[in-house]
Scaffold this motif. Structure first.
Motif, short mmCIF file in Angstrom:
data_model
loop_
_atom_site.label_atom_id
_atom_site.label_comp_id
_atom_site.label_asym_id
_atom_site.label_seq_id
_atom_site.Cartn_x
_atom_site.Cartn_y
_atom_site.Cartn_z
N UNK A 160 37.87 3.27 -50.32
CA UNK A 160 36.54 3.21 -50.08
C UNK A 160 35.53 1.95 -50.59
N UNK A 161 35.74 1.52 -51.70
CA UNK A 161 35.23 0.51 -52.42
C UNK A 161 35.40 -0.96 -51.76
N UNK A 162 36.67 -0.87 -51.08
CA UNK A 162 37.12 -2.09 -50.51
C UNK A 162 36.22 -2.41 -49.26
N UNK A 163 36.29 -1.21 -48.29
CA UNK A 163 35.38 -1.23 -47.16
C UNK A 163 33.86 -1.45 -47.49
N UNK A 164 33.40 -0.94 -48.59
CA UNK A 164 32.11 -1.20 -48.86
C UNK A 164 31.80 -2.67 -49.03
N UNK A 165 32.66 -3.43 -49.67
CA UNK A 165 32.70 -4.78 -49.88
C UNK A 165 32.73 -5.57 -48.54
N UNK A 166 33.78 -5.08 -47.40
CA UNK A 166 34.06 -5.63 -46.57
C UNK A 166 33.17 -5.51 -45.29
N UNK A 167 32.67 -4.29 -45.09
CA UNK A 167 31.41 -4.12 -43.99
C UNK A 167 30.48 -5.30 -43.89
N UNK A 168 29.88 -5.63 -45.01
CA UNK A 168 28.80 -6.62 -45.04
C UNK A 168 29.35 -7.85 -44.24
N UNK A 169 30.70 -8.42 -45.12
CA UNK A 169 31.29 -9.65 -44.34
C UNK A 169 31.37 -9.50 -42.86
N UNK A 274 47.66 6.19 -57.80
CA UNK A 274 47.11 7.03 -58.80
C UNK A 274 46.77 8.52 -57.96
N UNK A 275 45.63 8.99 -58.57
CA UNK A 275 45.00 10.38 -57.87
C UNK A 275 43.82 9.84 -56.99
N UNK A 276 43.89 10.54 -55.95
CA UNK A 276 42.60 10.52 -55.08
C UNK A 276 42.99 10.15 -53.61
N UNK A 277 42.73 11.06 -52.62
CA UNK A 277 43.27 10.66 -51.14
C UNK A 277 42.15 9.30 -50.87
N UNK A 278 42.78 8.75 -49.78
CA UNK A 278 41.98 7.83 -49.13
C UNK A 278 40.97 8.30 -48.08
N UNK A 279 41.28 9.66 -47.59
CA UNK A 279 40.31 10.34 -46.70
C UNK A 279 39.74 9.57 -45.44
N UNK A 280 40.40 8.99 -45.00
CA UNK A 280 39.84 8.10 -43.65
C UNK A 280 38.50 7.22 -44.28
N UNK A 281 38.91 6.38 -45.18
CA UNK A 281 37.81 5.85 -45.95
C UNK A 281 37.15 4.77 -45.09
N UNK A 282 37.58 4.15 -44.14
CA UNK A 282 36.68 2.96 -43.26
C UNK A 282 35.84 4.14 -42.48
N UNK A 283 36.14 5.11 -41.92
CA UNK A 283 35.34 6.11 -41.14
C UNK A 283 34.13 6.63 -42.10
N UNK A 284 34.43 6.99 -43.37
CA UNK A 284 33.40 7.52 -44.23
C UNK A 284 32.48 6.56 -44.54
N UNK A 285 32.90 5.41 -44.96
CA UNK A 285 32.19 4.27 -45.32
C UNK A 285 31.41 3.63 -44.33
N UNK A 286 31.93 3.66 -43.08
CA UNK A 286 31.13 3.13 -41.83
C UNK A 286 29.74 3.97 -41.83
N UNK A 287 29.50 5.16 -42.03
CA UNK A 287 28.27 5.69 -42.10
C UNK A 287 27.30 5.17 -42.94
#
Length: 409
Positions: A160-169, A274-287
């Motif tokens: 999720x944090x990776x996509x938060x960084x990449x969407x503005x790029x 480690x722990x924590x699902x990715x949970x379709x991160x790109x779709x979630x963060x796009x919002x």
């Protein structure tokens, strides 16, 4: 160039050496067999090693100093490939054995057999750079040196944090594209409007929606990508509908899940540990970035995998359940050892591209600062594909850095 084929019988799960086996293939390329080994780890996940044609500038430069091993990472090419049928039959648990940590353990088993135990040098491009940092984490004794291009991962950064960084790029790439080709804004808007109002199919039978059209923005991460997108948009219509030529070109430019199921199934898992699902991160963060849902201008997306990519393809739809299971997986093995990276003594040189659309510059620089002894060439002169298209310039620069004591950070 001289070529030799190598195949290796290796465990599917290296923690269970007596269990199921897979075949891993690598192509040796040499000009002088007396030179030391360089292992090339390419992009992905899910893409085989390049097939040399003799005009690859980076490879020609590398062959002056090394004999090169082009590894088909497990699940790709000639290495017990994971097709859509295999993925469906074997399921999510099987696919967890095809990440960077397993690729590194394959490489170590291969190294011992080829070098007699001597360490070798590794060159990692894109996802291959992620694998290289895993190599430095878990088997640094196998490495004489490490080179990375466009592939220093954000150690400690989740999907999720990776996509938060990449969407503005990606948004900035769109702005630059429309500044260079202003007329494309109207063309893209017209195409997206047509797709929203009509059921359009690509020649493969895959639905071509406005979202699928936006995903062609993955082109914008390459040096020539903006020009290629512009040419695609020059004449997309034939009468009131999209032309066959446009739809064929869109098919060729799309990264089909059918051709590379591992890429689409494991892309977000490359950031999971480690722990924590990715949970379709790109779709979630796009919002969080509503500009990608606007229609004026239409913003193209980047290297993001969305659930609809399975739903809209009749060949991939049966795999949606496997994809959901991977996205919901709560626990993953570790891909990096921060303490070991801090104590690193293996020479590491890396090219970090200033406007890289796939691997964020700031995350890469943060990782470089973490890894002991890392030296960085931070450049705005190339895009993510700099190694492939620079006619050996990027490769030469990395090798110069490796042999020099100058600090490039």
């Amino acid at each position: 160039m001289r070529f030799a084929d190598h195949t290796f019988d290796l465990p599917l799960d290296h923690d269970r050496p007596g269990g199921e086996r897979i075949t891993v293939y690598a192509r040796e390329v040499t000009a002088d067999p007396g030179l030391p080994w360089l292992l090339f780890l390419g992009g992905g996940p899910g893409f085989p090693a390049p097939r040399p044609l003799g005009d690859e500038g980076w490879l020609l430069r590398a062959l002056r100093d090394y004999r090169v091993l082009l590894l088909d990472q497990r699940g790709t090419g000639r290495s017990t490939p994971v097709t859509r049928r295999v993925a469906l039959e074997r399921g999510a648990e099987y696919l967890t054995c095809f990440r960077a940590d397993s690729i590194v353990r394959d490489a170590e088993a291969i190294r011992v057999r080829l070098t007699g135990g001597e360490p070798w040098t590794v060159l990692g491009q894109s996802f291959g750079g992620f694998c290289t940092v895993s190599y430095l984490s878990f088997a640094p004794e196998g490495l004489r040196a490490a080179l990375v291009t466009g592939g220093l991962p954000g150690v400690g950064t989740d999907a999720a944090d990776t996509y938060r960084a990449l969407y503005p790029v990606v948004a900035a790439k769109n702005q630059a594209h429309y500044a260079a080709y202003p007329a494309d804004a109207a063309q893209a808007r017209r195409v997206a409007s047509h797709l929203s109002a009509n059921d359009v199919r690509l020649p493969t039978g895959r639905r071509f929606t406005a979202a699928a059209f936006q995903s062609l923005g993955n082109l914008l991460g390459a040096g020539d990508g903006s020009a290629r997108l512009h040419y695609l948009l020059e004449a997309p219509f034939a009468g009131a509908g999209l032309s066959d030529a446009f739809l064929l070109a869109a098919t060729e430019l799309s990264w089909s899940p059918v051709a590379n199921p591992l890429y689409h199934l494991l892309h977000e898992a490359t950031y999971a540990q480690g722990s924590g699902a990715t949970g379709w991160a790109a779709q979630r963060v796009r919002a969080e970035f509503p500009e990608f849902d606007a229609d004026d201008p239409v913003y193209f997306t980047g290297e993001m995998v969305y659930p609809w990519m399975f739903d809209d393809d009749p060949l991939m739809a049966p795999l949606r359940g496997v994809a959901d299971e991977l996205a919901a997986r709560p626990h993953w093995t570790s891909l990096y050892d921060v303490d070991r990276l801090r104590a690193n003594e293996v020479p590491l040189v890396a090219a970090v591209y200033d406007t890289d659309m796939y691997v964020h510059r700031d995350l890469s620089l943060r990782t470089a600062a973490l890894i002991g002894g890392a030296r960085v060439w931070h450049t705005a002169d190339h895009q993510h594909d700099g190694l492939r298209v620079s006619n050996g310039e990027v490769m030469s620069r990395l090798l110069e850095m490796l042999s020099s004591q100058q600090d490039f950070v």
